[in-house]
Design a protein around this motif. Sequence first.
Motif, PDB file in Angstrom:
ATOM      1  N   ALA A   1       0.846  -1.203   0.000  1.00  0.00           N
ATOM      2  CA  ALA A   1       0.000   0.000   0.000  1.00  0.00           C
ATOM      3  C   ALA A   1       0.875   1.245   0.000  1.00  0.00           C
ATOM      4  O   ALA A   1       0.658   2.175  -0.792  1.00  0.00           O
ATOM      5  N   GLU A   2       1.875   1.227   0.876  1.00  0.00           N
ATOM      6  CA  GLU A   2       2.792   2.380   0.978  1.00  0.00           C
ATOM      7  C   GLU A   2       3.508   2.621  -0.359  1.00  0.00           C
ATOM      8  O   GLU A   2       3.626   3.761  -0.823  1.00  0.00           O
ATOM      9  N   ALA A   3       3.974   1.542  -0.995  1.00  0.00           N
ATOM     10  CA  ALA A   3       4.674   1.681  -2.277  1.00  0.00           C
ATOM     11  C   ALA A   3       3.733   2.236  -3.346  1.00  0.00           C
ATOM     12  O   ALA A   3       4.123   3.091  -4.156  1.00  0.00           O
ATOM     13  N   ALA A   4       2.469   1.757  -3.342  1.00  0.00           N
ATOM     14  CA  ALA A   4       1.497   2.246  -4.338  1.00  0.00           C
ATOM     15  C   ALA A   4       1.184   3.719  -4.102  1.00  0.00           C
ATOM     16  O   ALA A   4       1.110   4.514  -5.055  1.00  0.00           O
ATOM     17  N   ILE A   5       1.022   4.097  -2.835  1.00  0.00           N
ATOM     18  CA  ILE A   5       0.720   5.509  -2.512  1.00  0.00           C
ATOM     19  C   ILE A   5       1.865   6.404  -2.989  1.00  0.00           C
ATOM     20  O   ILE A   5       1.648   7.488  -3.534  1.00  0.00           O
ATOM     21  N   SER A   6       3.099   5.935  -2.819  1.00  0.00           N
ATOM     22  CA  SER A   6       4.250   6.792  -3.161  1.00  0.00           C
ATOM     23  C   SER A   6       4.388   7.021  -4.676  1.00  0.00           C
ATOM     24  O   SER A   6       4.906   8.041  -5.097  1.00  0.00           O
ATOM     25  N   ILE A   7       3.904   6.075  -5.493  1.00  0.00           N
ATOM     26  CA  ILE A   7       4.028   6.290  -6.950  1.00  0.00           C
ATOM     27  C   ILE A   7       2.810   6.988  -7.537  1.00  0.00           C
ATOM     28  O   ILE A   7       2.868   7.508  -8.658  1.00  0.00           O
TER      29      ILE A   7
ATOM     30  N   THR B   1      -0.233   3.727 -17.837  1.00  0.00           N
ATOM     31  CA  THR B   1       0.790   2.837 -17.262  1.00  0.00           C
ATOM     32  C   THR B   1       0.110   1.679 -16.543  1.00  0.00           C
ATOM     33  O   THR B   1      -0.831   1.890 -15.780  1.00  0.00           O
ATOM     34  N   ILE B   2       0.589   0.479 -16.787  1.00  0.00           N
ATOM     35  CA  ILE B   2       0.051  -0.681 -16.073  1.00  0.00           C
ATOM     36  C   ILE B   2       0.857  -0.870 -14.788  1.00  0.00           C
ATOM     37  O   ILE B   2       2.093  -0.888 -14.817  1.00  0.00           O
ATOM     38  N   VAL B   3       0.131  -0.972 -13.667  1.00  0.00           N
ATOM     39  CA  VAL B   3       0.781  -1.233 -12.381  1.00  0.00           C
ATOM     40  C   VAL B   3       0.416  -2.652 -11.968  1.00  0.00           C
ATOM     41  O   VAL B   3      -0.764  -3.021 -11.926  1.00  0.00           O
ATOM     42  N   THR B   4       1.433  -3.443 -11.681  1.00  0.00           N
ATOM     43  CA  THR B   4       1.198  -4.807 -11.216  1.00  0.00           C
ATOM     44  C   THR B   4       2.043  -5.043  -9.966  1.00  0.00           C
ATOM     45  O   THR B   4       2.797  -4.158  -9.541  1.00  0.00           O
ATOM     46  N   ASP B   5       1.905  -6.202  -9.369  1.00  0.00           N
ATOM     47  CA  ASP B   5       2.688  -6.521  -8.176  1.00  0.00           C
ATOM     48  C   ASP B   5       3.018  -8.011  -8.223  1.00  0.00           C
ATOM     49  O   ASP B   5       2.621  -8.695  -9.173  1.00  0.00           O
ATOM     50  N   VAL B   6       3.750  -8.485  -7.216  1.00  0.00           N
ATOM     51  CA  VAL B   6       4.117  -9.908  -7.177  1.00  0.00           C
ATOM     52  C   VAL B   6       3.751 -10.520  -5.828  1.00  0.00           C
ATOM     53  O   VAL B   6       4.255 -11.587  -5.471  1.00  0.00           O
ATOM     54  N   GLY B   7       2.898  -9.840  -5.075  1.00  0.00           N
ATOM     55  CA  GLY B   7       2.609 -10.252  -3.705  1.00  0.00           C
ATOM     56  C   GLY B   7       2.056 -11.663  -3.605  1.00  0.00           C
ATOM     57  O   GLY B   7       1.271 -12.106  -4.447  1.00  0.00           O
ATOM     58  N   SER B   8       2.420 -12.355  -2.535  1.00  0.00           N
ATOM     59  CA  SER B   8       2.041 -13.757  -2.364  1.00  0.00           C
ATOM     60  C   SER B   8       0.602 -13.925  -1.881  1.00  0.00           C
ATOM     61  O   SER B   8       0.110 -15.047  -1.819  1.00  0.00           O
ATOM     62  N   ALA B   9      -0.056 -12.835  -1.487  1.00  0.00           N
ATOM     63  CA  ALA B   9      -1.493 -12.869  -1.177  1.00  0.00           C
ATOM     64  C   ALA B   9      -2.140 -11.818  -2.062  1.00  0.00           C
ATOM     65  O   ALA B   9      -1.503 -10.819  -2.408  1.00  0.00           O
ATOM     66  N   LYS B  10      -3.401 -12.035  -2.453  1.00  0.00           N
ATOM     67  CA  LYS B  10      -3.944 -11.163  -3.486  1.00  0.00           C
ATOM     68  C   LYS B  10      -5.152 -10.320  -3.072  1.00  0.00           C
ATOM     69  O   LYS B  10      -5.178  -9.135  -3.379  1.00  0.00           O
ATOM     70  N   GLY B  11      -6.160 -10.895  -2.393  1.00  0.00           N
ATOM     71  CA  GLY B  11      -7.409 -10.156  -2.161  1.00  0.00           C
ATOM     72  C   GLY B  11      -7.190  -8.817  -1.486  1.00  0.00           C
ATOM     73  O   GLY B  11      -7.496  -7.749  -2.049  1.00  0.00           O
ATOM     74  N   LEU B  12      -6.641  -8.840  -0.279  1.00  0.00           N
ATOM     75  CA  LEU B  12      -6.445  -7.606   0.491  1.00  0.00           C
ATOM     76  C   LEU B  12      -5.473  -6.662  -0.220  1.00  0.00           C
ATOM     77  O   LEU B  12      -5.701  -5.446  -0.295  1.00  0.00           O
ATOM     78  N   ILE B  13      -4.402  -7.218  -0.764  1.00  0.00           N
ATOM     79  CA  ILE B  13      -3.368  -6.398  -1.416  1.00  0.00           C
ATOM     80  C   ILE B  13      -3.936  -5.704  -2.649  1.00  0.00           C
ATOM     81  O   ILE B  13      -3.679  -4.514  -2.889  1.00  0.00           O
TER      82      ILE B  13
ATOM     83  N   ALA C   1      -7.125   1.069  -3.969  1.00  0.00           N
ATOM     84  CA  ALA C   1      -7.493   2.268  -3.198  1.00  0.00           C
ATOM     85  C   ALA C   1      -6.443   3.359  -3.363  1.00  0.00           C
ATOM     86  O   ALA C   1      -6.766   4.550  -3.424  1.00  0.00           O
ATOM     87  N   ALA C   2      -5.169   2.961  -3.453  1.00  0.00           N
ATOM     88  CA  ALA C   2      -4.088   3.948  -3.605  1.00  0.00           C
ATOM     89  C   ALA C   2      -4.043   4.518  -5.022  1.00  0.00           C
ATOM     90  O   ALA C   2      -3.603   5.652  -5.228  1.00  0.00           O
ATOM     91  N   LEU C   3      -4.509   3.716  -5.997  1.00  0.00           N
ATOM     92  CA  LEU C   3      -4.396   4.111  -7.410  1.00  0.00           C
ATOM     93  C   LEU C   3      -5.768   3.982  -8.083  1.00  0.00           C
ATOM     94  O   LEU C   3      -5.953   3.139  -8.981  1.00  0.00           O
ATOM     95  N   PRO C   4      -6.750   4.823  -7.673  1.00  0.00           N
ATOM     96  CA  PRO C   4      -8.122   4.622  -8.161  1.00  0.00           C
ATOM     97  C   PRO C   4      -8.275   4.760  -9.672  1.00  0.00           C
ATOM     98  O   PRO C   4      -9.171   4.154 -10.255  1.00  0.00           O
ATOM     99  N   ASP C   5      -7.390   5.535 -10.319  1.00  0.00           N
ATOM    100  CA  ASP C   5      -7.561   5.786 -11.760  1.00  0.00           C
ATOM    101  C   ASP C   5      -6.574   4.999 -12.625  1.00  0.00           C
ATOM    102  O   ASP C   5      -6.587   5.127 -13.848  1.00  0.00           O
ATOM    103  N   ALA C   6      -5.704   4.222 -12.003  1.00  0.00           N
ATOM    104  CA  ALA C   6      -4.653   3.557 -12.787  1.00  0.00           C
ATOM    105  C   ALA C   6      -5.123   2.204 -13.316  1.00  0.00           C
ATOM    106  O   ALA C   6      -6.139   1.660 -12.881  1.00  0.00           O
ATOM    107  N   VAL C   7      -4.371   1.659 -14.274  1.00  0.00           N
ATOM    108  CA  VAL C   7      -4.610   0.292 -14.740  1.00  0.00           C
ATOM    109  C   VAL C   7      -3.852  -0.620 -13.773  1.00  0.00           C
ATOM    110  O   VAL C   7      -2.617  -0.647 -13.763  1.00  0.00           O
ATOM    111  N   VAL C   8      -4.587  -1.322 -12.940  1.00  0.00           N
ATOM    112  CA  VAL C   8      -3.959  -2.184 -11.926  1.00  0.00           C
ATOM    113  C   VAL C   8      -4.286  -3.641 -12.254  1.00  0.00           C
ATOM    114  O   VAL C   8      -5.458  -4.001 -12.370  1.00  0.00           O
TER     115      VAL C   8
END
Length: 306
Positions: free
Chosen positions: A82-88, A96-108, A114-121
């Motif tokens: 969340a902190e990393a998403a807020i900072s970018i 820009t497509i934003v993706t992640d590699v987190g080992s859990a998905k729903g909450l993340i 929530a941090a990037l409401p208008d981005a392609v996530v």
Amino acid sequence: MTSISPPFQSVTVIGLGLIGSSIARSVREAMPGVRLNGFDVSADVCDRAASLQLVDLLAEGSEAAVSGADLVILCVPVGAMAEAAISIAPHLRPGTIVTDVGSAKGLIAREIRAALPDAVVIPAHPIAGTENSGPEAGFAGLFRNRWCILTPEDSTDPADIARLVSFWDALGARVEIMDAARHDLVLAITSHLPHLIAFTIVGTASHLEAVTEGEVIKYSAGGFRDFTRIAASNPVMWRDVFLANQEAVLDVLGRFLADLGSLENAIREADGPALFDWFSRTGAIRRAIIYEGQDVAAPDFGRQKQ
Ligand code: NAP
């Protein structure tokens, strides 16, 4: 792997540990023309990433890191997503497509959205890793023939999903699209619970006063050694995974404890047929994993001796 027509021209990796540095190395190998930016919150990790020449630009902050990127990959611990998403957020260019590699998905996924409401996530999870951490631990072949699960929202443009699929495909991964809740349940049983069991059994052994530490190490090849490899995994990562996937882990843990109780009863009642039936079924699962190419049948679980 292919080096033709990369789906992205400029890729930013945020978090340059095991997974982030492996992605950087894989991109270099599979997509040599692609511009690579990197950023890590740790100055020490940045120094090590610089000497490894992992990226073209090692940014000093999020703004410089994501500037011009058409793909940003968050490779930080689940609890820092969340902190990393807020900072970018203020620095992303449209599309820009934003993706992640987190080992859990729903909450993340919900936190990043929530941090990037208008981005392609497009959340993602490569099912590939080791018990090691940091930029030196990464390697280019980590994702080869491993699954990478994408958990896009229903509203995500299929063209954007296709670009991310091509990206992981180019790194050698096999891509699957899945609902985030299903991902979390599947990974709870295939990854999170096994880690919890390993953390438990190794902790129990270290508390067992009747067995000296020397004997635990000396006779570890009896099965214990394989648990110690898993239990040596990054404590920050695994603390965050259990907190982020609490519901699914508690669900499968409940089932596991019930089954453990059944086996306890079978041992207590000297019920050999019940034990034999159970152990026969589990051997079939091992054979299916080898058949699917997710491990090899060589002794010692296919691992090389150091
Ligand atoms: P890692 O080796 O510890 O690397 C994570 C890096 O991210 C660290 O250098 C960390 O710095 C940095 N970081 C933390 N917060 C940050 C922030 N806000 N901005 C920029 N950098 C930040 O961990 P990893 O094993 O690569 O895991 C990364 C992610 O991949 C996790 O979400 C994990 O669930 C997922 N994953 C891991 C595996 C695996 O087997 N390891 C497999 C699949 C997926 P500090 O150390 O200073 O905090």
